[in-house]
Write a protein that holds these residues in place. Structure first.
Motif, mmCIF file in Angstrom:
data_model
loop_
_atom_site.group_PDB
_atom_site.id
_atom_site.type_symbol
_atom_site.label_atom_id
_atom_site.label_comp_id
_atom_site.label_asym_id
_atom_site.label_seq_id
_atom_site.Cartn_x
_atom_site.Cartn_y
_atom_site.Cartn_z
ATOM 1 N N UNK A 124 0.846 -1.190 0.000
ATOM 2 C CA UNK A 124 0.000 0.000 0.000
ATOM 3 C C UNK A 124 0.883 1.242 0.000
ATOM 4 N N UNK A 125 0.648 2.111 -0.985
ATOM 5 C CA UNK A 125 1.469 3.304 -1.143
ATOM 6 C C UNK A 125 2.404 3.143 -2.322
ATOM 7 N N UNK B 108 1.521 -2.835 4.841
ATOM 8 C CA UNK B 108 1.320 -1.399 5.057
ATOM 9 C C UNK B 108 2.294 -0.941 6.135
ATOM 10 N N UNK B 109 2.729 0.279 6.021
ATOM 11 C CA UNK B 109 3.652 0.849 7.010
ATOM 12 C C UNK B 109 3.143 2.225 7.401
ATOM 13 N N UNK B 110 2.890 2.382 8.684
ATOM 14 C CA UNK B 110 2.394 3.659 9.172
ATOM 15 C C UNK B 110 2.170 3.602 10.663
ATOM 16 N N UNK C 169 -5.366 5.704 9.748
ATOM 17 C CA UNK C 169 -6.671 5.443 9.134
ATOM 18 C C UNK C 169 -6.521 4.583 7.887
ATOM 19 N N UNK C 170 -5.464 4.805 7.130
ATOM 20 C CA UNK C 170 -5.244 4.058 5.881
ATOM 21 C C UNK C 170 -5.077 2.571 6.174
ATOM 22 N N UNK C 171 -4.239 2.241 7.161
ATOM 23 C CA UNK C 171 -4.010 0.833 7.494
ATOM 24 C C UNK C 171 -5.277 0.197 8.058
#
Length: 478
Positions: free
Chosen positions: A168-169, A216-218, A223-225
């Protein structure tokens, strides 16, 4: 005819003193010199103070456009401006952390938001940790699709070989991160089909089963994850979170990463995950250009942590701002200004400029002494001249007591008046002190007494009496 040499000598001496007496220097010139010196030192001190307290604007590189990092920096910029803080910010938007690092490396900005797991510029020094990012790997629950059999359930990182993994990203940094994890588990990244999905298309891609697992990394509250994991739930089934059990080994081999854990229930209800999951984390850093003023960086760091509480309501990510690692073996060395703030060694205004203030006061004192000496030097001739005139007055006392001519006494009286006028001018100019004026006054009184006594004596002599009576005999009054 009885001619006396003494009156002629006295007259020549008097005329010589009067002709050679220089015009007294104006006290205004001395005053202006001293005043100019004082104003110069006051101006220097005022300039130092203005330089110390004037607002400083720092350019900060951050990106990409619309990201949480940009929003936080914009909020900080507005808050600093509203509070009229010493340090102000001017955001410079870039395409991402890599571009921001390049801006700092080339000296185009003073601050930058960079990822700690990317190449850090040699001139970068840490100011703060903006946020910590956690790597989340998960596999959606299996579901048969039309004309396609469901593959084996993925429960471990080592099972990703031959599978499709969605990242993601669009940043290549997350792809590199996935490859590091795969290599640690002996999985050849070339045997994994890596797909990247833009943030705004990730949930739709997951619902359409574009990949077998996702990364995913965050931040943990991202909110995105959270939305991406929620989109992975199918028919009431929860995704499987893949633990990175080799997190400590990865952190050992790659110091930019840390071994960490994702607490149970981080991504909502039902429990996602249902137990703690080992993973790795890395930080987004606020870094400053090496060589940037320690005072400026310390002030910025102090403002950053003071304003953090006010931003938490609108920007929960602000709560994740942390102090940098000030250890000497830190991956990104802390800027000396930030380290001084963290360690409680920040210097106050007086600490920083006490030397300038002390030297300024010393200079002011020295200038005052020099001015006093210079003023005294300018009045040296005037003092010497007045001393000579006083000596002349003392000599005139002896001359007056021996004088045989009333006319000569009148002339000496006139000369004494000139000496008196000159002495009073010297006193007004500060060339002589009050004690010297008192001594002169004593000498002047003695001179007047000597003249008065001599006049009485001359008037009592027989030839003077006969001369004085001659006009009366000529008119027949006697």
């Amino acid at each position: 005819m009885n001619l006396s040499v003494k009156p002629l000598f006295a007259r020549s001496m008097t005329e010589g003193f009067v002709r050679r007496r220089p015009a007294p220097p104006s006290p205004r010139r001395t005053l202006l010199v001293v005043l100019a010196a004082v104003l110069a030192i006051v101006g220097v001190l005022a300039g130092v103070y203005y330089y110390a307290v004037r607002p400083v604007t720092l350019r900060i590189a951050v990106g990409p456009t619309g990201s949480d990092d940009v929003k936080v920096v914009q909020a900080l910029t507005q808050a600093f401006a509203q509070h009229r803080s010493y340090v102000r910010l001017k955001p410079v938007q870039t395409d991402g952390a890599v571009a921001s690092a390049e801006e700092l490396a080339h000296g185009k900005v003073d601050l930058a938001i960079i990822r700690g797991d990317l190449d850090v510029p040699n001139n970068a020094q840490a100011v703060a940790i903006l946020r910590k990012n956690f790597v989340v790997l998960w596999a959606p629950p299996l579901r048969k699709s039309k004309g396609r059999k469901a593959g084996a359930k993925i429960t471990k990182v080592g099972q990703l070989a031959g599978r499709r993994v969605g990242v993601i990203g669009k940043t290549p940094a997350n792809v590199n991160l996935l490859k590091i994890i795969l290599r640690q588990y002996g999985v050849d990244p070339a045997k994994v089909e890596i797909m990247q999905f833009p943030v705004n298309e990730a949930a739709e891609a997951i619902r359409n089963q574009k990949a077998d697992a996702y990364l995913a990394a965050g931040p943990l509250n991202s909110r995105i994850t959270t939305e991406a994991i929620a989109a992975s739930a199918r028919d009431g089934g929860n995704p499987t979170f893949l633990a990175i059990d080799a997190s400590e080994a990865i952190a050992q081999n790659h110091p930019a990463y840390e071994a960490d854990e994702i607490p149970a229930g981080t991504f909502g209800s039902p429990e996602r995950p249902d137990d703690e999951v080992k993973t790795i984390s890395f930080s987004h850093h606020v870094v400053a250009r090496k060589g940037l003023s320690d005072v400026t960086v310390a002030a910025f760091t102090r403002q950053l942590f003071a304003i953090r509480q006010q931003l938490m309501t609108d920007f929960p990510l602000a709560a994740k701002i942390e102090t940098p690692d000030t250890d000497k073996d830190a991956v990104i060395p802390a800027h000396p200004g930030a380290a001084a703030f963290v360690d409680g060694e920040e210097r106050t205004f007086l600490d920083r400029y006490s030397d300038f203030i002390w030297w300024g006061l010393m200079g002011l004192s020295a200038m005052g002494s020099i001015g006093a000496w210079f003023a005294g030097y300018l009045k040296q001739d005037e003092r010497h001249n007045n001393s000579a005139l006083r000596e002349r007055l003392l000599d005139m006392i002896a001359l007056a007591r021996k004088c045989d001519s009333p006319d000569e006494l009148d002339r000496m009286q006139s000369e004494a008046d000139d000496i008196l006028r000159d002495t009073l001018h010297c006193f007004e100019h500060g060339a002589i002190e009050e004690g010297a004026l008192t001594a002169f006054n004593i000498a002047l009184e003695q001179f007047h007494h000597a003249v008065a006594d001599r006049r009485m004596l001359l008037a009592s002599l027989p030839q003077n009496l006969a001369r004085a009576g001659a006009p009366f005999r000529a008119t027949g009054t006697l």
